[in-house]
Design a protein around this motif. Structure first.
Motif, PDB file in Angstrom:
ATOM      1  N   LEU A  35       0.842  -1.187   0.000  1.00  0.00           N
ATOM      2  CA  LEU A  35       0.000   0.000   0.000  1.00  0.00           C
ATOM      3  C   LEU A  35       0.885   1.248   0.000  1.00  0.00           C
ATOM      4  N   VAL A  36       0.443   2.269  -0.710  1.00  0.00           N
ATOM      5  CA  VAL A  36       1.206   3.504  -0.884  1.00  0.00           C
ATOM      6  C   VAL A  36       0.431   4.676  -0.290  1.00  0.00           C
ATOM      7  N   THR A  37       1.116   5.485   0.513  1.00  0.00           N
ATOM      8  CA  THR A  37       0.521   6.743   0.953  1.00  0.00           C
ATOM      9  C   THR A  37       1.535   7.860   0.761  1.00  0.00           C
ATOM     10  N   PHE A  38       1.038   9.032   0.381  1.00  0.00           N
ATOM     11  CA  PHE A  38       1.900  10.185   0.139  1.00  0.00           C
ATOM     12  C   PHE A  38       1.635  11.274   1.173  1.00  0.00           C
ATOM     13  N   ARG A  42      -3.258  12.000   1.500  1.00  0.00           N
ATOM     14  CA  ARG A  42      -3.512  12.704   2.764  1.00  0.00           C
ATOM     15  C   ARG A  42      -3.036  14.148   2.653  1.00  0.00           C
ATOM     16  N   PRO A  43      -3.751  14.974   1.888  1.00  0.00           N
ATOM     17  CA  PRO A  43      -3.300  16.358   1.693  1.00  0.00           C
ATOM     18  C   PRO A  43      -3.611  17.244   2.895  1.00  0.00           C
ATOM     19  N   PHE A  44      -2.860  18.339   3.019  1.00  0.00           N
ATOM     20  CA  PHE A  44      -3.090  19.333   4.067  1.00  0.00           C
ATOM     21  C   PHE A  44      -3.123  18.680   5.451  1.00  0.00           C
ATOM     22  N   VAL A  50      -7.946  10.952   2.268  1.00  0.00           N
ATOM     23  CA  VAL A  50      -7.744  10.789   3.705  1.00  0.00           C
ATOM     24  C   VAL A  50      -7.717  12.163   4.372  1.00  0.00           C
ATOM     25  N   TRP A  51      -8.716  12.433   5.191  1.00  0.00           N
ATOM     26  CA  TRP A  51      -8.740  13.681   5.956  1.00  0.00           C
ATOM     27  C   TRP A  51      -7.931  13.484   7.229  1.00  0.00           C
ATOM     28  N   ASN A  52      -7.183  14.515   7.637  1.00  0.00           N
ATOM     29  CA  ASN A  52      -6.210  14.353   8.712  1.00  0.00           C
ATOM     30  C   ASN A  52      -6.318  15.465   9.751  1.00  0.00           C
ATOM     31  N   SER A  53      -7.368  15.405  10.552  1.00  0.00           N
ATOM     32  CA  SER A  53      -7.536  16.342  11.662  1.00  0.00           C
ATOM     33  C   SER A  53      -8.628  15.808  12.580  1.00  0.00           C
ATOM     34  N   PRO A  54      -8.443  15.928  13.910  1.00  0.00           N
ATOM     35  CA  PRO A  54      -9.463  15.443  14.837  1.00  0.00           C
ATOM     36  C   PRO A  54     -10.509  16.480  15.210  1.00  0.00           C
ATOM     37  N   LEU A  55     -10.441  17.666  14.605  1.00  0.00           N
ATOM     38  CA  LEU A  55     -11.368  18.734  14.978  1.00  0.00           C
ATOM     39  C   LEU A  55     -12.720  18.574  14.299  1.00  0.00           C
ATOM     40  N   VAL A  56     -13.773  18.702  15.085  1.00  0.00           N
ATOM     41  CA  VAL A  56     -15.124  18.741  14.508  1.00  0.00           C
ATOM     42  C   VAL A  56     -15.251  19.979  13.631  1.00  0.00           C
ATOM     43  N   GLU A  57     -14.775  21.103  14.174  1.00  0.00           N
ATOM     44  CA  GLU A  57     -14.765  22.346  13.393  1.00  0.00           C
ATOM     45  C   GLU A  57     -13.813  22.187  12.218  1.00  0.00           C
TER      46      GLU A  57
END
Length: 324
Positions: free
Chosen positions: A105-108, A170-172, A213-220
């Motif tokens: 598997l590849v992730t950037f 997994r941008p930003f 892939v979203w990368n943040s635990p904030l609801v906001e």
């Protein structure tokens, strides 16, 4: 705790390979965890360390795209920055080898030197005048520069699409923080940046091999279920304090009521595979960060690493089915 996940890709035109990987991630969540390792340099000393110690390789390998940023300011960069860029060059050769020959598997990860206004390590907010809040406004010079950089990276990603290689994209990353320019103007601006990229890459460039892939635990600032296949967060726990990270999992899944595949985008130490095998907290994968996080005993001892890679619950490269 339910293990069933929404595995319909957010991109309605997603490739069959994307669908297969997402289904697999859903199927193994709570039943095993994919081992992952980030590699910053083309030397990939992390993989050599793991293989020499354990006789195994991770099922997922992370690759860094920082040297592919179109607007690195070489004239105003310190030695550490220049070395980091130089050592990262041609890392895509490794990604191609991993995908075509290893079938892993590849992730950037893209530490994106800002489209303009940067010096030194220009992905850090303190090293650039680039304003993310202006970059989300159509017609501004920041927006035009943003799109230009996005298009340049799309050209790099397109050959992977042509070869039907699925990419965990997994941008930003770490958008909850203010240390990178894309998070410096708050979660709402970071959310819009991601949405602009999703639209550009999906509807204009037709990069149908990307798993978003979203990368943040904030609801906001959550970008929305319609543009995220996986939700993730980055964690750097106390050294050697391995656990199942249940508290952190429970926090993350609060960002959406929709069941999603959940992952540890980056982590400083390996989670406790033994605890996970008992509690079945459904992290689909983890990716240990590069350098000393992997290749020294400062964060994870050799014994801990060996035991993790040899645990029945751990999915290493030799256990990964052919997904593409």
């Amino acid at each position: 705790m339910t293990i069933v996940k929404n595995v319909t890709p957010c991109n309605p035109n997603a490739s069959e390979e994307v669908k297969a990987v997402l289904q697999y991630l859903s199927d193994i969540s709570g039943k095993g965890i994919i081992t992952g390792q980030h590699t910053l340099t083309t030397a990939q000393k992390e993989l050599h360390y793991i293989e020499e110690l354990t006789g195994k390789l991770p099922a997922l390998c992370g690759f860094e795209l920082l040297s592919y940023s179109p607007n690195i300011n070489y004239e105003d960069a310190g030695e550490a920055c220049l070395i980091e860029v130089e050592e990262n060059k041609n890392t895509l050769d490794n990604a191609w080898d991993w995908a075509l020959n290893r079938k892993g598997l590849v992730t950037f990860t893209w530490h994106w030197f800002s489209p303009f206004g940067s010096r030194d390590k220009g992905f850090y907010a303190e090293n650039t005048t680039f304003d993310a809040s202006q970059a989300v406004i159509v017609g501004t010079k920041e927006y035009e520069a943003l799109i230009s950089d996005m298009d340049a990276m799309a050209d790099i990603l397109k050959p992977f699409c042509d070869k039907k290689i699925p990419i965990l994209w997994r941008p930003f990353h770490e958008s909850e923080g203010t240390w990178f320019w894309w998070g410096n103007k708050g979660p709402e601006a970071a959310k819009k940046l991601y949405q602009i990229m999703y639209d550009r890459y999906t509807n204009y460039h037709h990069l149908n091999n990307l798993i978003w892939v979203w990368n943040s635990p904030l609801v906001e600032g959550y970008v929305g279920d319609d543009v995220a296949d996986v939700i993730s967060r980055d964690l750097y726990p106390v050294k050697h304090q391995h656990s199942d990270l249940k508290k952190e999992y429970d926090e993350l899944v609060q960002i959406t009521p929709t069941e999603k595949v959940v992952a540890l985008g980056e982590i400083g130490i390996i989670p406790s595979i033994q605890q996970l095998s008992e509690t079945h907290i459904p992290w689909a994968w983890y990716m240990t960060w590069s350098g000393d996080f992997c290749t020294t005993e400062e964060w994870t001892t050799r014994e801990e690493l060996y035991n993790a890679y040899h645990h029945d619950y751990a999915i290493t490269l030799d256990k990964l089915p052919k997904l593409y």
